[in-house]
Design a protein around this motif. Structure first.
Motif, PDB file in Angstrom:
ATOM      1  N   GLU B  86     -56.055 -14.713  22.996  1.00 26.70           N
ATOM      2  CA  GLU B  86     -54.716 -15.284  23.160  1.00 26.70           C
ATOM      3  C   GLU B  86     -54.726 -16.384  24.226  1.00 26.70           C
ATOM      4  O   GLU B  86     -54.108 -17.433  24.060  1.00 26.70           O
ATOM      5  CB  GLU B  86     -53.694 -14.197  23.510  1.00 26.70           C
ATOM      6  CG  GLU B  86     -53.340 -13.315  22.308  1.00 26.70           C
ATOM      7  CD  GLU B  86     -52.086 -12.468  22.531  1.00 26.70           C
ATOM      8  OE1 GLU B  86     -51.688 -12.277  23.700  1.00 26.70           O
ATOM      9  OE2 GLU B  86     -51.516 -11.987  21.527  1.00 26.70           O
ATOM     10  N   PHE B  90     -53.869 -20.288  23.398  1.00 27.85           N
ATOM     11  CA  PHE B  90     -52.742 -20.885  24.117  1.00 27.85           C
ATOM     12  C   PHE B  90     -53.192 -22.060  24.977  1.00 27.85           C
ATOM     13  O   PHE B  90     -52.605 -23.140  24.940  1.00 27.85           O
ATOM     14  CB  PHE B  90     -52.088 -19.802  24.987  1.00 27.85           C
ATOM     15  CG  PHE B  90     -50.786 -20.212  25.613  1.00 27.85           C
ATOM     16  CD1 PHE B  90     -49.635 -20.275  24.847  1.00 27.85           C
ATOM     17  CD2 PHE B  90     -50.711 -20.512  26.969  1.00 27.85           C
ATOM     18  CE1 PHE B  90     -48.420 -20.632  25.421  1.00 27.85           C
ATOM     19  CE2 PHE B  90     -49.503 -20.888  27.545  1.00 27.85           C
ATOM     20  CZ  PHE B  90     -48.352 -20.947  26.771  1.00 27.85           C
ATOM     21  N   LYS B  96     -48.529 -22.287  20.251  1.00 31.91           N
ATOM     22  CA  LYS B  96     -47.296 -21.890  20.910  1.00 31.91           C
ATOM     23  C   LYS B  96     -47.314 -20.387  21.193  1.00 31.91           C
ATOM     24  O   LYS B  96     -48.048 -19.637  20.559  1.00 31.91           O
ATOM     25  CB  LYS B  96     -46.096 -22.241  20.014  1.00 31.91           C
ATOM     26  CG  LYS B  96     -45.941 -23.721  19.725  1.00 31.91           C
ATOM     27  CD  LYS B  96     -45.352 -24.432  20.915  1.00 31.91           C
ATOM     28  CE  LYS B  96     -45.375 -25.945  20.838  1.00 31.91           C
ATOM     29  NZ  LYS B  96     -45.930 -26.570  19.645  1.00 31.91           N
ATOM     30  N   TRP B  97     -46.478 -20.021  22.111  1.00 31.47           N
ATOM     31  CA  TRP B  97     -46.315 -18.631  22.532  1.00 31.47           C
ATOM     32  C   TRP B  97     -46.253 -17.651  21.371  1.00 31.47           C
ATOM     33  O   TRP B  97     -46.864 -16.587  21.384  1.00 31.47           O
ATOM     34  CB  TRP B  97     -45.002 -18.518  23.305  1.00 31.47           C
ATOM     35  CG  TRP B  97     -45.151 -17.899  24.629  1.00 31.47           C
ATOM     36  CD1 TRP B  97     -46.309 -17.655  25.299  1.00 31.47           C
ATOM     37  CD2 TRP B  97     -44.097 -17.448  25.472  1.00 31.47           C
ATOM     38  NE1 TRP B  97     -46.040 -17.085  26.501  1.00 31.47           N
ATOM     39  CE2 TRP B  97     -44.685 -16.944  26.634  1.00 31.47           C
ATOM     40  CE3 TRP B  97     -42.702 -17.435  25.358  1.00 31.47           C
ATOM     41  CZ2 TRP B  97     -43.937 -16.425  27.684  1.00 31.47           C
ATOM     42  CZ3 TRP B  97     -41.968 -16.919  26.390  1.00 31.47           C
ATOM     43  CH2 TRP B  97     -42.580 -16.418  27.559  1.00 31.47           C
ATOM     44  N   ASP B  98     -45.483 -18.012  20.377  1.00 34.76           N
ATOM     45  CA  ASP B  98     -45.229 -17.070  19.293  1.00 34.76           C
ATOM     46  C   ASP B  98     -46.253 -17.156  18.165  1.00 34.76           C
ATOM     47  O   ASP B  98     -46.158 -16.436  17.190  1.00 34.76           O
ATOM     48  CB  ASP B  98     -43.825 -17.303  18.716  1.00 34.76           C
ATOM     49  CG  ASP B  98     -43.667 -18.715  18.187  1.00 34.76           C
ATOM     50  OD1 ASP B  98     -43.930 -19.660  18.954  1.00 34.76           O
ATOM     51  OD2 ASP B  98     -43.305 -18.867  17.012  1.00 34.76           O
ATOM     52  N   PRO B 130     -51.152 -14.918  27.938  1.00 39.68           N
ATOM     53  CA  PRO B 130     -49.964 -15.775  27.997  1.00 39.68           C
ATOM     54  C   PRO B 130     -48.635 -15.020  28.039  1.00 39.68           C
ATOM     55  O   PRO B 130     -47.611 -15.607  28.374  1.00 39.68           O
ATOM     56  CB  PRO B 130     -50.069 -16.604  26.709  1.00 39.68           C
ATOM     57  CG  PRO B 130     -51.524 -16.625  26.388  1.00 39.68           C
ATOM     58  CD  PRO B 130     -52.013 -15.278  26.790  1.00 39.68           C
ATOM     59  N   HIS B 131     -48.648 -13.740  27.696  1.00 33.94           N
ATOM     60  CA  HIS B 131     -47.408 -12.955  27.807  1.00 33.94           C
ATOM     61  C   HIS B 131     -47.322 -12.216  29.130  1.00 33.94           C
ATOM     62  O   HIS B 131     -46.397 -11.446  29.359  1.00 33.94           O
ATOM     63  CB  HIS B 131     -47.308 -11.931  26.681  1.00 33.94           C
ATOM     64  CG  HIS B 131     -47.611 -12.479  25.340  1.00 33.94           C
ATOM     65  ND1 HIS B 131     -48.755 -12.197  24.647  1.00 33.94           N
ATOM     66  CD2 HIS B 131     -46.920 -13.342  24.558  1.00 33.94           C
ATOM     67  CE1 HIS B 131     -48.757 -12.842  23.497  1.00 33.94           C
ATOM     68  NE2 HIS B 131     -47.655 -13.548  23.425  1.00 33.94           N
ATOM     69  N   GLU B 167     -43.458  -9.063  20.991  1.00 38.23           N
ATOM     70  CA  GLU B 167     -44.172 -10.258  20.531  1.00 38.23           C
ATOM     71  C   GLU B 167     -43.612 -10.808  19.226  1.00 38.23           C
ATOM     72  O   GLU B 167     -44.291 -11.515  18.497  1.00 38.23           O
ATOM     73  CB  GLU B 167     -45.674  -9.957  20.403  1.00 38.23           C
ATOM     74  CG  GLU B 167     -46.296  -9.572  21.742  1.00 38.23           C
ATOM     75  CD  GLU B 167     -47.818  -9.720  21.775  1.00 38.23           C
ATOM     76  OE1 GLU B 167     -48.383 -10.336  20.857  1.00 38.23           O
ATOM     77  OE2 GLU B 167     -48.429  -9.242  22.747  1.00 38.23           O
ATOM     78  N   PHE B 172     -39.414 -14.707  20.983  1.00 38.55           N
ATOM     79  CA  PHE B 172     -39.963 -15.875  21.671  1.00 38.55           C
ATOM     80  C   PHE B 172     -39.044 -17.080  21.535  1.00 38.55           C
ATOM     81  O   PHE B 172     -38.887 -17.861  22.471  1.00 38.55           O
ATOM     82  CB  PHE B 172     -41.347 -16.222  21.118  1.00 38.55           C
ATOM     83  CG  PHE B 172     -42.393 -15.230  21.554  1.00 38.55           C
ATOM     84  CD1 PHE B 172     -42.602 -14.955  22.895  1.00 38.55           C
ATOM     85  CD2 PHE B 172     -43.181 -14.579  20.623  1.00 38.55           C
ATOM     86  CE1 PHE B 172     -43.569 -14.044  23.298  1.00 38.55           C
ATOM     87  CE2 PHE B 172     -44.149 -13.668  21.017  1.00 38.55           C
ATOM     88  CZ  PHE B 172     -44.337 -13.409  22.354  1.00 38.55           C
ATOM     89  N   ASN B 176     -37.539 -19.204  24.599  1.00 41.98           N
ATOM     90  CA  ASN B 176     -37.657 -20.658  24.689  1.00 41.98           C
ATOM     91  C   ASN B 176     -36.290 -21.293  24.925  1.00 41.98           C
ATOM     92  O   ASN B 176     -36.135 -22.173  25.774  1.00 41.98           O
ATOM     93  CB  ASN B 176     -38.284 -21.220  23.412  1.00 41.98           C
ATOM     94  CG  ASN B 176     -39.794 -21.058  23.406  1.00 41.98           C
ATOM     95  OD1 ASN B 176     -40.425 -20.977  24.463  1.00 41.98           O
ATOM     96  ND2 ASN B 176     -40.372 -20.986  22.219  1.00 41.98           N
ATOM     97  N   GLU B 181     -39.946 -18.212  31.099  1.00 42.44           N
ATOM     98  CA  GLU B 181     -41.369 -18.010  30.868  1.00 42.44           C
ATOM     99  C   GLU B 181     -41.981 -17.241  32.028  1.00 42.44           C
ATOM    100  O   GLU B 181     -41.278 -16.888  32.973  1.00 42.44           O
ATOM    101  CB  GLU B 181     -42.089 -19.343  30.646  1.00 42.44           C
ATOM    102  CG  GLU B 181     -41.692 -20.448  31.611  1.00 42.44           C
ATOM    103  CD  GLU B 181     -42.252 -21.804  31.171  1.00 42.44           C
ATOM    104  OE1 GLU B 181     -43.172 -22.288  31.869  1.00 42.44           O
ATOM    105  OE2 GLU B 181     -41.787 -22.362  30.145  1.00 42.44           O
TER     106      GLU B 181
END
Ligand SMILES: [Mn+2]
Ligand SMILES: [Mn+2]
Ligand SMILES: [Mn+2]
Ligand SMILES: [Mn+2]
Lengths: 222, 222
Positions: B86, B90, B96-98, B130-131, B167, B172, B176, B181
DNA sequence: TAATTAATTTAGGTATGTCTAAAATATTTT
DNA sequence: AAAATATTTTAGACATACCTAAATTAATTA
């Protein structure tokens, strides 16, 4: 754009059939697939039926198998993934020449177009993989490939090593020992009749390599 | 060092059981595994037998499942792979995050220790994904994790967003939109009795988030 | 060309991982 | 404490991707 989803097995068969067929031109035998994948001929027959039904190959009983246009398209995408991952492993993760193939064999089956396209960009759209094999682009277009090996040169001629065919660990070890890599210049000094081996000059050192080895090292004539 | 090789399915079960068990402390029900993996309870029962036989979990009929010490070790290695991939997706491939979770779900099953260790080094040994979830190291050691959510803060208190639990793509998208974040500072302005929603301050903007959302955002108290 | 050998396919079987339906057990409600 | 409901397990099936053994077809040799 109906993206067919294939199993890992189906992908491996398709890639092997493509490779054995000389980019789709030749008929492929059941036995040759069996040997390359290490799967019994009976099982290969099963899978041939399955891939035929999906129109990825054409097959005539007892005659042979030909990969279809669609099959080629898919095979090229798998090859693209395989080679891009090899570049990544070699350049970014510092893998050795002989370590990348096996891992790429797994990574090539991860199915995400976004993944492979972003990886391609990240690697700056490489044209060849670490063995000198050309990388198909997103559209499946692939560059011309050198077909001449060291074995095909005459005494006195020079060539630049452009592609390594075999991906065995043993073979890579030998190349490391000989200090042969992509871009190395070689010059034919002598052809030994007795066992068809060849004496070549690498960085001012003279070494003798066997016929099999010479055939597995493709070059561009200088 | 006898490295057991597990199938993709077995790995997914083990990871889910670990996650459901609160790092191995709680008993896990067959139904909860069924729900999280989207597999029928009957099939889960089958797999429970299989993993029990391999001593990766303990199971008492009709009572529940507990992950074993060995099971935890393996689960942590899968989680390590998932989170490192991940980070890669990222940071290096501009996902992207999602978009990262789904692809990492596939990459986590590529089995090469060399691959994951070199990737770890290449990413400079990140501590969180990233999470905000902690990444186990090679030995399976994992950092303490924040257990307090925005929902647990009182009016007037501040916190730094440290971890996003859910997730889902939808979640997400909301984050956004809210410009939340990892590292964002939040301050509780008000707690709305009526529906348990919470008014918070983010970069001098005041927004209201529901209880579910507040619970899914873990923070470090400031 | 007939016999032998080689290649390929078919038939029947196994392990894995899933499913649905039914049985067994546990929990909750009355 | 029954009855009703929920959870879990068992039984029996199915698809995938393999296998071995036997049958079929093709190619080679005598
Ligand atoms: Mn390769
Ligand atoms: Mn492969
Ligand atoms: Mn994830
Ligand atoms: Mn997974």
């Amino acid at each position: 754009m109906t993206n067919i989803v294939l199993s890992k097995s189906e992908e491996n068969y398709l890639k092997s059939i493509y490779n054995l067929s000389d980019s789709g031109s030749k008929l492929v035998t059941t036995n040759s697939i069996s040997k390359i994948l290490n799967i019994e001929p009976a099982s290969v027959s099963d899978m041939i039926k399955k891939l035929s039904k999906k129109n990825l190959i054409y097959h005539q009983k007892y005659k042979g198998t030909q990969i279809s246009k669609n099959g080629i398209k898919i095979a090229l995408q798998i090859i693209r993934k395989h080679r891009l991952w090899e570049v990544f492993l070699f350049e970014k993760l510092n893998f050795k020449w002989d370590e990348i193939h096996e891992v790429a064999e797994e990574l090539e089956h991860v199915s995400s177009n976004q993944l492979i396209d972003n990886l391609d960009k990240y690697l700056k759209y490489p044209k060849i993989d670490p063995h000198g094999d050309p990388i198909p682009n997103k559209l499946g277009e692939i560059d011309f490939v050198d077909k001449i090996s060291i074995y095909d040169l005459n005494i006195g001629q020079k060539g630049i090593v452009s592609r390594i065919i075999n991906e065995d660990e043993e073979f890579f070890n030998l190349l490391n020992k000989l200090k042969i890599e992509i871009g190395t210049e070689v010059k034919i000094i002598d052809k030994i009749e007795y066992d068809s081996s060849i004496e070549i000059l690498i960085n001012n050192r003279s070494v003798i390599i066997s016929k099999v080895v010479a055939e597995n090292i493709k070059i561009t004539k200088v």
